[in-house]
Write an enzyme that holds these catalytic residues in place. Structure first.
Site, mmCIF file in Angstrom:
data_model
loop_
_atom_site.group_PDB
_atom_site.id
_atom_site.type_symbol
_atom_site.label_atom_id
_atom_site.label_comp_id
_atom_site.label_asym_id
_atom_site.label_seq_id
_atom_site.Cartn_x
_atom_site.Cartn_y
_atom_site.Cartn_z
ATOM 1 N N TYR A 142 0.843 -1.194 0.000
ATOM 2 C CA TYR A 142 0.000 0.000 0.000
ATOM 3 C C TYR A 142 0.884 1.252 0.000
ATOM 4 O O TYR A 142 2.001 1.241 0.478
ATOM 5 C CB TYR A 142 -1.022 0.011 1.132
ATOM 6 C CG TYR A 142 -0.536 -0.133 2.557
ATOM 7 C CD1 TYR A 142 0.154 0.890 3.207
ATOM 8 C CD2 TYR A 142 -0.830 -1.281 3.293
ATOM 9 C CE1 TYR A 142 0.560 0.767 4.524
ATOM 10 C CE2 TYR A 142 -0.425 -1.414 4.618
ATOM 11 C CZ TYR A 142 0.263 -0.376 5.225
ATOM 12 O OH TYR A 142 0.659 -0.504 6.534
ATOM 13 N N CYS A 143 0.343 2.311 -0.600
ATOM 14 C CA CYS A 143 1.076 3.571 -0.795
ATOM 15 C C CYS A 143 2.471 3.311 -1.377
ATOM 16 O O CYS A 143 3.486 3.697 -0.785
ATOM 17 C CB CYS A 143 1.178 4.358 0.511
ATOM 18 S SG CYS A 143 1.538 6.112 0.272
ATOM 19 N N PRO A 144 2.543 2.643 -2.544
ATOM 20 C CA PRO A 144 3.857 2.305 -3.110
ATOM 21 C C PRO A 144 4.603 3.533 -3.607
ATOM 22 O O PRO A 144 4.001 4.528 -4.024
ATOM 23 C CB PRO A 144 3.487 1.381 -4.281
ATOM 24 C CG PRO A 144 2.109 1.808 -4.680
ATOM 25 C CD PRO A 144 1.427 2.231 -3.409
#
Length: 272
Positions: A142-144
């Site tokens: 997540y949130c790469p």
């Protein structure tokens, strides 16, 4: 390391005092510190902070076709969703996640985006010498981003930046305790319900929970957040003189201004 080595570091530990408050308070605090440090009214500052179960959403997350259903899912699982008025995507905060902000001034030396990221990467490597920490995008997290921090291909931290009034706040979340894959599962379910298969202009990440882990899982340790706060202070002590200082009365006035601003922005986003 040049950015990290300072004559004086201000230390503001909110790893306990912020737990029961909204993450909005931390965005306001970092904006305040950006102004103070950026305008040379404060030395470079390190702040540690922790919040109870929350999910910080980015603006793109709030544009999901079924965002309100997805936010209700988060609340049903015990997480308070808030929306930040900046880039980035959904991030999980809880009492097993330690956040660190390094705040610098650009008045004396210009800082590129990568300078800030590299400073936090260097600091994190000093914090956890037991592991070989790499920085590259972990697909399925997540949130790469290009400065995802990982060990053995599993992400345990992400870095962001906030720039305001010649101040630069470089922020990192460190998953210390608990299960990284369980946090990722929460965000996977959020996106699945928020999208429900509908096409969107923005490409949201397809979350693979197995690519995320906590420091304890990766290094076979039993660290608490409190243990890592002590490590932070020990590392900082090697980088300059430490002055422990919360906000004074004048600084609190600026904080009140920024807090009102972030609360109003969040309310506007949630009303849409």
């Amino acid at each position: 390391m040049d950015l990290l080595t300072q004559p004086v570091w201000r230390l503001y530990d909110q790893s306990i005092s912020a737990i029961s408050t909204s993450p909005l308070t931390s965005f306001a605090m970092d904006d305040t510190l950006c102004e103070l440090v950026g305008q040379l009214q404060s030395p470079p500052t390190l702040r540690t902070w922790v919040h109870a179960a929350s999910v910080v959403l980015g603006i793109q997350d709030h544009r999901l076709p079924h965002v309100h259903e997805a936010m209700a899912l988060l609340e049903a699982r015990g997480y308070q969703p808030i929306v930040r008025n900046s880039g980035g995507l959904a991030v999980v905060l809880d009492e097993g996640v330690l956040n660190i902000s390094l705040v610098f001034s650009e008045q004396t030396n210009a800082m590129s985006i990568d300078d800030g990221y590299e400073a936090m990467l260097a600091f994190t490597r000093l914090l956890f010498p037991e592991g070989e920490i790499a920085a590259y995008e972990i697909e399925g997290s997540y949130c790469p981003g290009s400065y995802d921090l990982s060990i053995g291909g599993k992400k345990f931290a992400g870095i962001s930046q906030r720039r305001l009034r010649q101040g630069v706040a470089v922020q990192i979340y460190l998953c210390i305790e608990g299960s990284g894959s369980e946090r990722a599962t929460l965000i996977r379910d959020f996106y699945e319900l928020g999208l429900q298969g509908e096409p969107t202009k923005f490409t949201y990440p397809v979350i693979k929970p197995t690519v995320m882990a906590s420091i304890n899982e990766l290094l076979g340790l039993k660290l608490t957040v409190a243990d890592v706060v002590i490590r932070v202070q020990q590392v900082l002590n090697r980088l300059g003189e430490i002055r422990v200082a919360s906000l004074n009365a004048t600084e609190n006035e600026r904080y009140a201004f920024y807090l009102q601003r972030v609360i109003e922005r969040n309310a506007k986003m949630l009303a849409k």
